[in-house]
Write a protein that holds these residues in place. Sequence first.
Motif, PDB file in Angstrom:
ATOM      1  N   TRP A   1       0.835  -1.202   0.000  1.00 45.77           N
ATOM      2  CA  TRP A   1       0.000   0.000   0.000  1.00 45.77           C
ATOM      3  C   TRP A   1       0.872   1.254   0.000  1.00 45.77           C
ATOM      4  O   TRP A   1       0.620   2.198  -0.751  1.00 45.77           O
ATOM      5  CB  TRP A   1      -0.939  -0.017   1.214  1.00 45.77           C
TER       6      TRP A   1
ATOM      7  N   SER B   1      -5.564  -7.057  -2.244  1.00 46.98           N
ATOM      8  CA  SER B   1      -6.801  -6.498  -1.670  1.00 46.98           C
ATOM      9  C   SER B   1      -7.976  -7.445  -1.872  1.00 46.98           C
ATOM     10  O   SER B   1      -8.779  -7.647  -0.968  1.00 46.98           O
ATOM     11  CB  SER B   1      -7.136  -5.148  -2.308  1.00 46.98           C
ATOM     12  N   ARG B   2      -8.083  -7.996  -3.063  1.00 44.87           N
ATOM     13  CA  ARG B   2      -9.174  -8.944  -3.334  1.00 44.87           C
ATOM     14  C   ARG B   2      -9.019 -10.209  -2.497  1.00 44.87           C
ATOM     15  O   ARG B   2     -10.001 -10.765  -2.010  1.00 44.87           O
ATOM     16  CB  ARG B   2      -9.229  -9.282  -4.818  1.00 44.87           C
TER      17      ARG B   2
ATOM     18  N   LEU C   1     -10.034  -9.230   0.996  1.00 44.45           N
ATOM     19  CA  LEU C   1     -11.314  -8.535   1.056  1.00 44.45           C
ATOM     20  C   LEU C   1     -11.170  -7.172   1.743  1.00 44.45           C
ATOM     21  O   LEU C   1     -11.922  -6.813   2.636  1.00 44.45           O
ATOM     22  CB  LEU C   1     -12.373  -9.386   1.765  1.00 44.45           C
TER      23      LEU C   1
ATOM     24  N   PRO D   1      -8.986   2.838  -0.644  1.00 45.72           N
ATOM     25  CA  PRO D   1      -8.599   3.619  -1.818  1.00 45.72           C
ATOM     26  C   PRO D   1      -7.329   4.423  -1.564  1.00 45.72           C
ATOM     27  O   PRO D   1      -7.056   4.825  -0.433  1.00 45.72           O
ATOM     28  CB  PRO D   1      -9.789   4.560  -2.036  1.00 45.72           C
TER      29      PRO D   1
ATOM     30  N   GLY E   1     -13.467  -2.117   4.782  1.00 44.92           N
ATOM     31  CA  GLY E   1     -13.956  -1.282   3.696  1.00 44.92           C
ATOM     32  C   GLY E   1     -13.922   0.186   4.073  1.00 44.92           C
ATOM     33  O   GLY E   1     -14.508   0.584   5.072  1.00 44.92           O
TER      34      GLY E   1
ATOM     35  N   ASN F   1     -14.509   3.986   2.263  1.00 48.47           N
ATOM     36  CA  ASN F   1     -14.984   4.714   1.094  1.00 48.47           C
ATOM     37  C   ASN F   1     -13.925   5.696   0.626  1.00 48.47           C
ATOM     38  O   ASN F   1     -13.157   6.223   1.428  1.00 48.47           O
ATOM     39  CB  ASN F   1     -16.277   5.449   1.450  1.00 48.47           C
TER      40      ASN F   1
ATOM     41  N   ARG G   1     -10.747  -2.994   1.041  1.00 46.69           N
ATOM     42  CA  ARG G   1     -10.915  -1.882   0.113  1.00 46.69           C
ATOM     43  C   ARG G   1     -10.426  -0.619   0.796  1.00 46.69           C
ATOM     44  O   ARG G   1     -11.126  -0.042   1.620  1.00 46.69           O
ATOM     45  CB  ARG G   1     -12.388  -1.687  -0.250  1.00 46.69           C
TER      46      ARG G   1
ATOM     47  N   GLU H   1      -3.981  -4.516  -5.802  1.00 45.43           N
ATOM     48  CA  GLU H   1      -5.367  -4.909  -6.086  1.00 45.43           C
ATOM     49  C   GLU H   1      -5.572  -6.410  -5.896  1.00 45.43           C
ATOM     50  O   GLU H   1      -6.579  -6.841  -5.352  1.00 45.43           O
ATOM     51  CB  GLU H   1      -5.761  -4.503  -7.511  1.00 45.43           C
TER      52      GLU H   1
END
Length: 176
Positions: A23, A52-53, A56, A60, A77, A79, A58, A49
């Motif tokens: 990151w 991250s998948r 799980l 940004p 997660g 936003n 997220r 990415e």
Amino acid sequence: MNIEKKIKGILFPDLSKRFISLWEKTEYHNKSKGIIHKILFFISYCRYERLSRKCLVRIPLGACGKGLSLPHPEVIGINAGAKVGENCRIQRMVGIGPAFGTTKCPKIGNNVYIGPGARLYGDIEIADNCWIGANAVVNKSFLEPYSVIAGVPAKVVKIETRNWMEVMKEKHDKEL
């Protein structure tokens, strides 16, 4: 003993350290200028990415400040509109985002600890050095530093005198 730790680290890498390192590299190359940085950004972003998948998670780019700590990077997660300050610690299964029907997201100060399962949503602000308890649902602002916030809906249950980094450093020193 030291050789065993090195071998274990190679065979079973610490997912938290790997995620944070990737990151940070992606953030660095995203902010830097030049063709080399753009190429390195593309490579590190693809790896970021994919990881991250797998976890799980997220987060940004640009949403969190330096010194982010994810001891268990699983099911998190955040936003893109949310702002998380520097040196924050986010546990697993945390959600940070807008309230239903709005686009305004939380602004979280520096040195904030967010416990596992906590939910922060809406146009709210969290002061520096706060502690957010496990499974807390935070939907209003808390502007008093060093507040311990817990419950559903969240409320201040205590005023602490230290932030999470000081407590962890003290705990680490006792173990040595």
